[in-house]
Design a protein around this motif. Structure first.
Motif, PDB file in Angstrom:
ATOM      1  N   MET A   1     -38.554  62.846  73.786  1.00  0.00           N
ATOM      2  CA  MET A   1     -37.106  62.932  73.767  1.00  0.00           C
ATOM      3  C   MET A   1     -36.482  61.607  73.347  1.00  0.00           C
ATOM      4  O   MET A   1     -35.426  61.594  72.758  1.00  0.00           O
ATOM      5  CB  MET A   1     -36.628  63.335  75.168  1.00  0.00           C
ATOM      6  N   LYS A   2     -37.139  60.521  73.650  1.00  0.00           N
ATOM      7  CA  LYS A   2     -36.605  59.205  73.330  1.00  0.00           C
ATOM      8  C   LYS A   2     -36.625  58.956  71.823  1.00  0.00           C
ATOM      9  O   LYS A   2     -35.740  58.322  71.278  1.00  0.00           O
ATOM     10  CB  LYS A   2     -37.412  58.144  74.062  1.00  0.00           C
ATOM     11  N   GLY A   6     -33.267  57.941  69.251  1.00  0.00           N
ATOM     12  CA  GLY A   6     -33.299  56.656  68.540  1.00  0.00           C
ATOM     13  C   GLY A   6     -33.138  56.841  67.047  1.00  0.00           C
ATOM     14  O   GLY A   6     -32.444  56.071  66.380  1.00  0.00           O
ATOM     15  N   THR A   7     -33.761  57.866  66.490  1.00  0.00           N
ATOM     16  CA  THR A   7     -33.646  58.149  65.061  1.00  0.00           C
ATOM     17  C   THR A   7     -32.223  58.576  64.702  1.00  0.00           C
ATOM     18  O   THR A   7     -31.674  58.148  63.690  1.00  0.00           O
ATOM     19  CB  THR A   7     -34.643  59.262  64.657  1.00  0.00           C
ATOM     20  N   ILE A   8     -31.624  59.396  65.536  1.00  0.00           N
ATOM     21  CA  ILE A   8     -30.244  59.837  65.297  1.00  0.00           C
ATOM     22  C   ILE A   8     -29.289  58.650  65.350  1.00  0.00           C
ATOM     23  O   ILE A   8     -28.408  58.500  64.497  1.00  0.00           O
ATOM     24  CB  ILE A   8     -29.844  60.932  66.309  1.00  0.00           C
ATOM     25  N   ILE A   9     -29.466  57.791  66.325  1.00  0.00           N
ATOM     26  CA  ILE A   9     -28.618  56.597  66.435  1.00  0.00           C
ATOM     27  C   ILE A   9     -28.811  55.696  65.222  1.00  0.00           C
ATOM     28  O   ILE A   9     -27.846  55.133  64.697  1.00  0.00           O
ATOM     29  CB  ILE A   9     -28.905  55.855  67.755  1.00  0.00           C
TER      30      ILE A   9
END
Length: 105
Positions: A1-2, A6-9
């Protein structure tokens, strides 16, 4: 889930950075040119108030044969004569005189 968060951010921040950079480049490269004969030259005095301080400042104006009224620097004002043909470039509310393929502030 992490990992997906992080990729979206990362992609959102890259998009915002690109958008900010594109707006900056567009504002830096936007130049408006004016061409015409100098019809009238005059200067006015502006009064600026800052608290109890009062200052006066000379503002120099040139009116072109096209009807455009430009606020120019004192050097440009003094270097032009009435009836003289001139080309001006305006960028970010500052007017430059173009003479002999050089910008004159």
């Amino acid at each position: 889930m992490k990992r997906p968060i992080g990729t979206i951010i990362l992609f959102i921040s890259a998009f915002l950075l690109y958008y900010a950079w594109a707006s900056f480049v567009k504002s830096e490269l936007t130049v408006t040119t004016y061409k015409g004969d100098v019809v009238k030259k005059y200067q006015t005095t502006d009064i600026a108030e800052s608290g109890i301080n009062v200052m006066s400042q000379q503002v120099y104006h040139i009116k072109l044969s096209t009807g455009t009224l430009l606020s120019v620097s004192a050097f440009v004002y003094d270097s032009l004569k009435t009836g003289q043909s001139a080309i001006f470039a305006e960028k970010q509310n500052h007017v430059y005189l173009i003479a002999e393929n050089k910008l004159i502030y």
